[in-house]
Scaffold this active site. Structure first.
Site, short mmCIF file in Angstrom:
data_model
loop_
_atom_site.label_atom_id
_atom_site.label_comp_id
_atom_site.label_asym_id
_atom_site.label_seq_id
_atom_site.Cartn_x
_atom_site.Cartn_y
_atom_site.Cartn_z
N SER A 224 0.85 -1.18 0.00
CA SER A 224 0.00 0.00 0.00
C SER A 224 0.89 1.23 0.00
CB SER A 224 -0.90 0.00 1.23
OG SER A 224 -1.72 1.16 1.27
N HIS B 192 -2.48 7.28 -4.67
CA HIS B 192 -2.61 6.16 -3.74
C HIS B 192 -2.74 4.88 -4.56
CE1 HIS B 192 -5.64 3.25 -2.11
NE2 HIS B 192 -4.75 3.21 -1.13
N VAL C 246 -2.29 -3.23 -3.59
CA VAL C 246 -2.70 -4.55 -4.08
C VAL C 246 -2.53 -5.52 -2.91
CG1 VAL C 246 -2.28 -4.26 -6.55
CG2 VAL C 246 -0.37 -4.86 -5.07
N ARG C 247 -3.45 -6.47 -2.78
CA ARG C 247 -3.43 -7.30 -1.59
C ARG C 247 -4.11 -8.66 -1.85
NH1 ARG C 247 -7.06 -3.23 -1.36
NH2 ARG C 247 -9.24 -3.84 -1.09
N HIS D 105 -6.49 7.36 -16.49
CA HIS D 105 -7.55 6.40 -16.71
C HIS D 105 -7.29 5.51 -17.93
CE1 HIS D 105 -10.73 7.12 -13.73
NE2 HIS D 105 -10.23 8.35 -13.66
N ARG E 94 0.25 -2.31 13.10
CA ARG E 94 1.24 -1.31 13.51
C ARG E 94 0.74 0.09 13.14
NH1 ARG E 94 6.12 1.06 11.35
NH2 ARG E 94 7.69 1.35 13.00
#
Length: 301
Positions: free
Chosen positions: A93, A107, A110-111, A146, A261
């Site tokens: 992030s 910003h 990816v997760r 975009h 954290r």
């Protein structure tokens, strides 16, 4: 069902963090400092921060890989079937707040999330995206942003970009202000369509295209001269960013509720910000143009 390859995802996320930090560090001329950390409940990460650089006033690129025995309320509120599951979450992030008001804040994240319960198949999904928050809008910049996002999504189906773009518009919206945070981009969550390989490939395409979307805008606008007026407006608009992250952002809520954290979770907040009471831009001004021409949802690509 294909096995979930968390090792491959972790390896990619490490490399992505390195690549983004190296590219932004070269652009700035100053490097990110790294703070490796461990989470007592399980897992840890690498937080990288650049403050008071030549280009970047405050920027953070965070890798985290955490796990635990119980999910926080932010994760189970819309997915009650996850109650009682162990979980594993990993991701990269980042938020970049430049000095120059003509360079937008950006910003990206990816997760991967995996939940497990004995006797049941794992529940997993990818999520992420990126969005752009300009202070002074330039149509060619937003079209480039975009268009890059659309091109990254197109190999996975013509419906992907419009869906993720709309999701982004709806997600990064300050309901209490009836106002978009920025000009959008991509946002997706709970994504496992087409199986693990397809979902992971799409997530890599999104992560890999962030620099392609952002760096040309940075390079175009970073030398634009500005004065106290532009800086004041930038600090005022940063207040919207803070409001969204602390009130609505699911990642912030998940991190805080799961005992994450705090320094890493809140690295996205800018160093300086300003609120004014009942302020409105002057009619016909460049500041008003942001509200009239850029924040309303549009088909940019």
């Amino acid at each position: 069902m294909k096995e979930i390859d968390t090792k491959a995802v972790r390896s990619y996320l490490f490399e992505l963090q390195d690549r983004i930090c190296n590219a932004l560090g070269r652009e700035d001329g100053c490097g990110f400092r790294e703070d490796a950390w461990e989470r007592p409940e399980g897992g840890g990460g690498r937080t990288r921060v650049l403050e008071e650089g030549n280009l970047i006033e405050k920027g953070g690129v965070n890798f985290s890989h955490v796990y635990g025995d119980g999910l926080p309320p932010s994760a189970t509120a819309s997915r009650p079937e996850l109650a009682g599951c162990t979980y594993e979450a990993m991701g990269v992030s980042l938020v970049i707040h430049p000095h120059n008001p003509y360079v937008p804040t950006s910003h990206a994240n990816v997760r991967l999330f995996v939940a497990r319960k004995p006797g049941f198949a794992p529940i997993w999904w990818f999520g992420g995206g990126y969005d752009l928050t300009p202070y002074y809008g330039f149509e060619e910049d937003v079209v480039h942003w975009h268009t890059t996002a659309k091109q990254a999504c197109e190999p996975f189906g013509q419906e992907i970009y419009p869906s993720f773009k709309q999701w982004c518009d709806q997600y990064f919206y300050l309901k209490h202000r009836a106002e978009a945070r920025g000009v959008g981009g991509l946002f997706y969550d709970d994504f496992n369509a087409g199986g693990f390989d397809n979902a992971f490939a799409l997530t890599r395409a999104v992560g890999d295209s962030y620099l392609e979307a952002y760096l040309p805008i940075v390079q175009m606008r970073r030398t634009t001269s500005y004065g106290e007026r532009e800086r004041d407006f930038q600090l005022y608009r940063r207040g919207r960013y803070v409001e969204f992250n602390l009130v609505f952002d699911r990642g912030t809520l998940f991190g805080l509720q799961s005992g994450g954290r705090t320094e890493s979770i809140l690295m996205s907040l800018p160093s300086l910000v300003r609120w004014k009471y009942a302020w409105h831009p002057e009619p016909g001004s460049a500041e008003e143009k942001l509200y009239t021409d850029f924040l309303p949802h549009r088909d940019w690509a």
